[in-house]
Design an enzyme around this catalytic site. Sequence first.
Site, mmCIF file in Angstrom:
data_model
loop_
_atom_site.group_PDB
_atom_site.id
_atom_site.type_symbol
_atom_site.label_atom_id
_atom_site.label_comp_id
_atom_site.label_asym_id
_atom_site.label_seq_id
_atom_site.Cartn_x
_atom_site.Cartn_y
_atom_site.Cartn_z
ATOM 1 N N LEU A 89 36.977 41.406 35.459
ATOM 2 C CA LEU A 89 37.795 40.403 34.769
ATOM 3 C C LEU A 89 37.496 38.965 35.207
ATOM 4 O O LEU A 89 37.612 38.629 36.391
ATOM 5 C CB LEU A 89 39.289 40.692 34.988
ATOM 6 N N ASP A 90 37.159 38.109 34.255
ATOM 7 C CA ASP A 90 36.921 36.673 34.482
ATOM 8 C C ASP A 90 35.854 36.410 35.536
ATOM 9 O O ASP A 90 35.848 35.347 36.181
ATOM 10 C CB ASP A 90 38.227 35.965 34.884
#
Lengths: 296, 296, 296, 296
Positions: A240-241
Amino acid sequence: MNTRAVSSPERRYVITFGCPDRTGIIARISSFLAEHGGWIVEAAYHTDPETGWFFTRQEVRADSLPFGVDELRALFAEVATALNVQSTWTVTDTGERKRVVILVSKEGHCLYDLLARVATGELDVEVSAVVGNHPELGDITRAHGIPFHHVPFPPNDPEGKQAAFAQLRALVEKHDPHAVVLARFMQILPPELCAAWAGRAINIHHSFLPSFIGARPYHQAHRRGVKLVGATCHYVTADLDAGPIIEQDVLRVHHGDSVADMVRKGRDIEKVVLARGLRWHLEDRVLVHGNQTVIF
Amino acid sequence: MNTRAVSSPERRYVITFGCPDRTGIIARISSFLAEHGGWIVEAAYHTDPETGWFFTRQEVRADSLPFGVDELRALFAEVATALNVQSTWTVTDTGERKRVVILVSKEGHCLYDLLARVATGELDVEVSAVVGNHPELGDITRAHGIPFHHVPFPPNDPEGKQAAFAQLRALVEKHDPHAVVLARFMQILPPELCAAWAGRAINIHHSFLPSFIGARPYHQAHRRGVKLVGATCHYVTADLDAGPIIEQDVLRVHHGDSVADMVRKGRDIEKVVLARGLRWHLEDRVLVHGNQTVIF
Amino acid sequence: MNTRAVSSPERRYVITFGCPDRTGIIARISSFLAEHGGWIVEAAYHTDPETGWFFTRQEVRADSLPFGVDELRALFAEVATALNVQSTWTVTDTGERKRVVILVSKEGHCLYDLLARVATGELDVEVSAVVGNHPELGDITRAHGIPFHHVPFPPNDPEGKQAAFAQLRALVEKHDPHAVVLARFMQILPPELCAAWAGRAINIHHSFLPSFIGARPYHQAHRRGVKLVGATCHYVTADLDAGPIIEQDVLRVHHGDSVADMVRKGRDIEKVVLARGLRWHLEDRVLVHGNQTVIF
Amino acid sequence: MNTRAVSSPERRYVITFGCPDRTGIIARISSFLAEHGGWIVEAAYHTDPETGWFFTRQEVRADSLPFGVDELRALFAEVATALNVQSTWTVTDTGERKRVVILVSKEGHCLYDLLARVATGELDVEVSAVVGNHPELGDITRAHGIPFHHVPFPPNDPEGKQAAFAQLRALVEKHDPHAVVLARFMQILPPELCAAWAGRAINIHHSFLPSFIGARPYHQAHRRGVKLVGATCHYVTADLDAGPIIEQDVLRVHHGDSVADMVRKGRDIEKVVLARGLRWHLEDRVLVHGNQTVIF
């Protein structure tokens, strides 16, 4: 047919590749182009001394070569083999218009911005479709003559979500897009979609990563008392990210700015960072190297 | 002798030139380097479509070539002739330490900044001398072990000024410097000095040119009510503040800033803009093209 | 005596405080000043709607009041009591020159920069002493006429380190400084020093916090592939790199920048961010509110 | 009726004025508000030492006062008289939605941007009409449900132009707008319109003024070889591109950028500079002082 005038002086063939660095690579590629009369209008090189890896992007006038992109691709394959480039090279033709699918939720600023860039001719792409997990942005999409699909993502319903992602995937992949843009799409892509769209799925995150990963980054930023807020355009990966960063920028905030002010001001950064990152991706200017990017 | 260790892997030969664009230039220069085993660590190209002019800068590991800089220069001269480069090419050796003379008046911030960069090893040059038309900055110069010369410029005395410029010229030219830095030197160079030091005299002007040419630019900026102030590093020409721009930057100001505040805040921009411009010049990264610059 | 001309029109009394917000605070403080003839040259207010807290900074011409700073302080204490300000108010006199002690290691760019700002009169403070855990920066300090103390911090020797911190504390506290500046001081202050110097110890961290806390932030930034690097000036607390942020700024980097390039470019941001943060602190422009700051 | 919920806690009365500075102004205005229970949520002050002029903006919660905006205005008139404020004060009510008319030509980026800000709720105004001297931007305007008027301006026909300006004036003035936005409107307003709309006509100029006044500023910038391009939002006066500046910003360009690239990149700056300037104007944050602005 999505192909433009064949012999425009504006038409380009774009070659990119990365390979282990050694003496003579530039000579090899430039000689290859020169012997066919190729007129290089833009050439960029990068060597990473840490990994010993070499990268290049060459932009050639299509009308300077005596053949089309398919033959160029076939001929270049031999050069690529000689240079041990393996599978990481591309030869593209700006005569082929790129296709983009945009994923949205309710926040419309990035979508409005991208549609405006397309409508005014600044971003010369085909927006094949917009898919929203909420219906709100259907009207503006349709006003631009673009199909809008509403795919609800039921909360707290893993099976329903899985079905929604399957539907999303089908809607996206039938266009075989060059880019899938998560323009403030508030769903986390499952690993299989990250894999299927690797190198094509582009997200805009509303913080200066790696600060403030995950939800409500402006709230996190406000709590920490930072003096600048930012936005990050990056390739989506299963982490994530944390995918390769394409572009970032920041904007000054001050003690008088509430979270709502940060959200409002931050939109202007999100819009330009996403638009720049998407443009570079579509112009084959972004080469991924591990978790970093080379931007030519 | 001002030459460093001959075979350091950090030592580079730097080739720059501009010539009329045509097919095959990159192939020619890169093949020339490749056939001698030249390991290119940085290569940059630029084509100006308006004027049809081509520019390049090549940075080669010195230890990858079987000869020294003089032989490289001799061999490259043939390439230059073939490419119709004429006189505008350079081949330099980072093993030769560059020499700089700095001209100052009373305002010390740029001088302090440059001396600090040299003292901390960030800017690897020899400051051969500092010349001031006022004596104030002698102490800090001498504290850095650098000769300081005070050359007064009598106001309202054309002959006295002419003599002062002659003295200045002699003091500067005995060092044959690669750069003459006007670090907030408040005298306008006469045309013959502009000509003698063309392409080597670098000025920092305390405005975002072409706004606010000439005297007291912060006062001009304050009166106009601009929301940003800037600084410009440029080559000195006989046309006041109109030479080719190397670097510029700006800083936000607001209605509460007096002229004195602008002067103070602006110093931080002047310092970094001058330091960046000087570094690029000394690294042979600046190619002049008419009244514009190419920064590689 | 470190006091300047008593009745200069430039001399100011500066009042700051924070208190629970309610109707009439501005009226109360401005009426108090008006009834004594106080000429407010700068007034700033901030209300934090989340915490319901009110902050202000008032700058008054000293020569407009019929008494000195001690009487102003005594009179203001009554207002502070009425407004329930408790202990968080200050009344300072710009006629008293502020004292600063600077802590350094080997990296000199921030020290050179601060000393230059003092020497050129831009930063009107007394640098009482510089303390280094290495001797390298002694020469430049002494060239500015400032005492330098070398306090070695033995690695892997907890007792030796404790003794060194005790010596450091004594050297600092004998000057009763308004600011203790950690100008790239590479030792982590022990909790008792963080407590003793709370609100006075100012650090420059070479990243855009909260990204890249701790050691070698440029290496971390390079590995993550960020497109901007930054610096953060903050108050030191026992929680590493997590104290209230005073100022931050960033600078663009690109794929061609090595860690060494980032380190070099980043210095320019570190210098200005520290200088701005220190100036605001010394001008009583920074009010701490939880882990955030109000910058007037 | 264009009035919102009367007693919302978000509703504000905004007072602004400028007057000759003297002791006690802040006390006077804040006491006036306090005695009626006025809850100040934002207060800003500025004194210009050069002209001896004082400015303020006060934002008060409407629901904290026991009366409406008309009575506040009547009561404040007495304070204004006492302070010798004369005619330059305003008392506005955020409960009244502001009206804007936008003037355009063919370049749509600023119009698309403003319409998107209104549609997404970021800019809470009524766009009463868009008037174009070309028809191209009619479709997007109507897609937002806003009337579009095409008023052709015949070239080389002074009488025809005069008639067109008369028609434009009538179309604009029937809405009595708080702002007339020249969003890349390519006609120069005649002096009588500048006078009629003084302090309400807002232009976006595509350069960092005062550089590159007049036509084709990006061409001028390219020719001069500047390293940053900018945009300026300013009030329109009869003196071309010389009115009081509200906001400016810049963007880095480099030698590889053609004029077309500058035009494209510059749009992103034009859009945000215009949007910020317009927001501040509509929030009564801009006070004009001679040819300068105070931005609260």
